[in-house]
Design an enzyme around this catalytic site. Structure first.
Site, mmCIF file in Angstrom:
data_model
loop_
_atom_site.group_PDB
_atom_site.id
_atom_site.type_symbol
_atom_site.label_atom_id
_atom_site.label_comp_id
_atom_site.label_asym_id
_atom_site.label_seq_id
_atom_site.Cartn_x
_atom_site.Cartn_y
_atom_site.Cartn_z
ATOM 1 N N GLY A 161 -3.884 2.595 -11.532
ATOM 2 C CA GLY A 161 -4.897 2.914 -10.411
ATOM 3 C C GLY A 161 -4.205 3.945 -9.480
ATOM 4 O O GLY A 161 -5.222 4.337 -8.593
ATOM 5 N N THR A 180 -9.806 -1.915 2.507
ATOM 6 C CA THR A 180 -9.409 -2.524 1.280
ATOM 7 C C THR A 180 -9.404 -3.917 1.320
ATOM 8 O O THR A 180 -10.345 -4.322 2.273
ATOM 9 C CB THR A 180 -7.962 -2.182 0.855
ATOM 10 O OG1 THR A 180 -7.579 -2.382 -0.480
ATOM 11 C CG2 THR A 180 -6.927 -2.858 1.748
ATOM 12 N N GLY A 232 -12.923 -9.319 -12.977
ATOM 13 C CA GLY A 232 -13.150 -9.528 -11.468
ATOM 14 C C GLY A 232 -14.682 -9.143 -11.024
ATOM 15 O O GLY A 232 -15.263 -8.492 -11.579
ATOM 16 N N GLY A 242 -15.080 -6.220 -4.417
ATOM 17 C CA GLY A 242 -15.359 -5.058 -4.043
ATOM 18 C C GLY A 242 -15.251 -4.072 -5.201
ATOM 19 O O GLY A 242 -16.028 -2.990 -5.417
ATOM 20 N N ALA A 243 -13.928 -3.655 -5.702
ATOM 21 C CA ALA A 243 -13.563 -2.994 -6.604
ATOM 22 C C ALA A 243 -14.153 -3.227 -8.035
ATOM 23 O O ALA A 243 -14.662 -1.961 -8.654
ATOM 24 C CB ALA A 243 -12.083 -2.968 -6.909
ATOM 25 N N SER A 259 0.795 -1.204 0.067
ATOM 26 C CA SER A 259 -0.061 -0.131 -0.090
ATOM 27 C C SER A 259 0.920 1.272 -0.070
ATOM 28 O O SER A 259 2.032 1.489 0.663
ATOM 29 C CB SER A 259 -0.719 0.058 1.457
ATOM 30 O OG SER A 259 -1.580 1.286 1.238
ATOM 31 N N ASP A 297 -14.321 5.059 -3.538
ATOM 32 C CA ASP A 297 -13.464 4.796 -4.692
ATOM 33 C C ASP A 297 -14.372 5.255 -5.992
ATOM 34 O O ASP A 297 -13.556 5.251 -7.039
ATOM 35 C CB ASP A 297 -13.734 3.006 -4.504
ATOM 36 C CG ASP A 297 -12.655 2.413 -3.576
ATOM 37 O OD1 ASP A 297 -11.474 3.252 -3.567
ATOM 38 O OD2 ASP A 297 -12.753 1.314 -3.175
ATOM 39 N N LYS A 338 -14.014 -4.942 1.887
ATOM 40 C CA LYS A 338 -14.978 -3.799 1.555
ATOM 41 C C LYS A 338 -16.518 -3.984 1.711
ATOM 42 O O LYS A 338 -17.408 -3.240 1.927
ATOM 43 C CB LYS A 338 -14.687 -3.520 0.024
ATOM 44 C CG LYS A 338 -13.441 -2.561 -0.018
ATOM 45 C CD LYS A 338 -13.157 -2.117 -1.504
ATOM 46 C CE LYS A 338 -12.088 -1.607 -1.599
ATOM 47 N NZ LYS A 338 -11.783 -0.846 -2.990
#
Length: 414
Positions: free
Chosen positions: A217, A55, A120, A123-124, A16, A96, A59
């Protein structure tokens, strides 16, 4: 700051960059908070929580413990920002979404009327799906490992206009992997990858090679952090902070990579850059010799150029995955095509130029007794292929180092 706890909540957070972002936004006590799933509930009951980002993989897991969930976050089905209000309630948001829209807009990628394939289903992915629809996508397809749309039947969506990666495939330390081959989508006109370390994943490097507009990102990470800070402290932050912090992070984390003919001055210039910037200079030849337990000439005598190039390829991959370094390469690093993505993933590559007639050959196995003019003729197109910029090294070492640093700072926000 105010005695409260601020930080990023996740399970594994070694990759991170959130701490320097939030510190730059004015939250000096922000920290990384790694928890196992069975510790999540007890932590969220703490009364000293000020503000948290959330993260992978929590999430959605944190949602049952929140007293209030913002309508937009509830609609998305995922939260990444939690604030404990003065009345003690935990309130959740999804910043986000603001970050994703900022990333797409900054890259010049429009979803309006276009088909988006999102890789995917975590959550993202939920955020990316919601944003794609909000931005006017005509169709949103989610690719998962076991769903009806999966990696075995991607050809069904060859008409996709935009590809978004929300998986961790290609993220440090798994550098070099790609979730899909972009040639599967011949109509693709935009690629977004929520991964920010490395800066250029294998997916993004393929997009660049194909001339497709793309973004990593980091712009999303910075913009969502700014929005989160606004929730933490109830104050508006100027949008210009996104670009300021993004440029600062780019400059701090991108590698400076030096390539060029044997004897062109990579080591001396690299040492001058290290002294000027405070960065660590990593000499790939030194790492190769240390790993082999003998000198470079001895490696050539023992196993020839093939053994050396194999070791060089492995060390280039390791060093290229690092951030904020100065990488000093051997003269023939460009002869191995696999070294380009390794060096490019986190680096800006500088080609040092010096007249052939002044290049020294002592201690250089391939230069001794060689026709340097012929060597240059062979390698010049390769150097041109690898480099982002060419720098003349005909003045003082300090002048060359200054020229590289000026160029590097000028392009740090690119």
């Amino acid at each position: 700051m105010d005695g409260k706890c601020y930080g990023l909540l996740g399970r594994k957070l070694g990759h991170s960059w959130s701490v320097p972002i939030h510190q730059a936004l004015g939250c000096p006590d922000y920290r990384l908070i790694e928890l196992e799933p069975d510790a999540l509930e007890a932590f969220l009951r703490r009364t000293d929580i000020g503000g948290l980002n959330v993260t992978i993989p929590y999430k959605r897991d944190v949602m049952p413990y929140c007293d209030e969930i913002d309508a937009a976050a509830r609609a998305i089905g995922s939260v990444n920002t939690i604030v404990r209000r003065p009345d003690g309630k935990l309130c959740a948001y999804n910043t986000d979404a603001a970050g994703f829209c900022y990333m797409a807009r900054r890259a010049g990628i429009s979803f309006a009327g276009r088909k988006a394939v999102i890789l995917g289903s975590g959550g993202a992915s939920l955020t990316a799906q919601a944003c794609a629809r909000q931005l006017g996508a005509r169709q949103v397809v989610v690719i998962s490992r076991s769903g009806p749309d999966n990696y075995e039947n991607l050809s069904r969506h060859a008409d996709a206009d935009i590809v978004v990666n929300t998986t961790p495939v290609g993220m440090y330390p798994g550098n070099g992997a790609a979730p899909v081959d972009l040639t599967t989508f011949p109509a693709c006109g935009g690629v977004l990858d929520v991964i920010y370390n490395p800066r250029r994943t294998a997916l993004l490097q393929q997009a660049e090679a194909l001339g497709i507009p793309c973004s990593d990102g980091l712009p999303m990470l910075v913009a969502q952090a700014k929005a989160a800070e606004e929730h933490f402290f109830g104050t508006a932050i100027d949008d210009g902070e996104n670009e300021r912090i993004l440029a600062q992070l780019r400059q701090e984390t991108e590698n400076i990579v030096l390539i060029g003919m044997p004897g062109c001055g990579k080591t001396t210039v690299g040492q001058a850059l290290a002294q000027k910037t405070g960065r660590e200079a990593i000499d790939l030849d030194e790492r190769i010799a240390a790993r082999a337990g003998c000198s470079i000439p001895e490696i050539f005598a023992r196993g020839g150029e093939a053994e050396f190039r194999a070791l060089e390829r492995e060390e280039a991959a390791k060093a290229g995955a690092l951030s904020g370094k100065i990488l000093l390469t051997g003269g023939g690093v460009v002869k191995t095509v696999e070294n380009y993505p390794s060096l490019r993933q986190n680096g800006r590559i500088y080609h040092l130029l010096r007249p052939i007639e002044v290049l020294p050959t002592d201690g250089r196995p391939l230069s001794q007794g060689a026709d340097l003019t012929a060597m240059w003729a062979e390698r010049e197109p390769l150097y041109r292929r690898f480099r982002d910029a060419a720098i003349e090294n005909t003045g003082t070492v300090e002048d060359t180092a200054d020229a590289i640093w000026r160029d590097f700072c000028a392009h740090s926000g690119d």
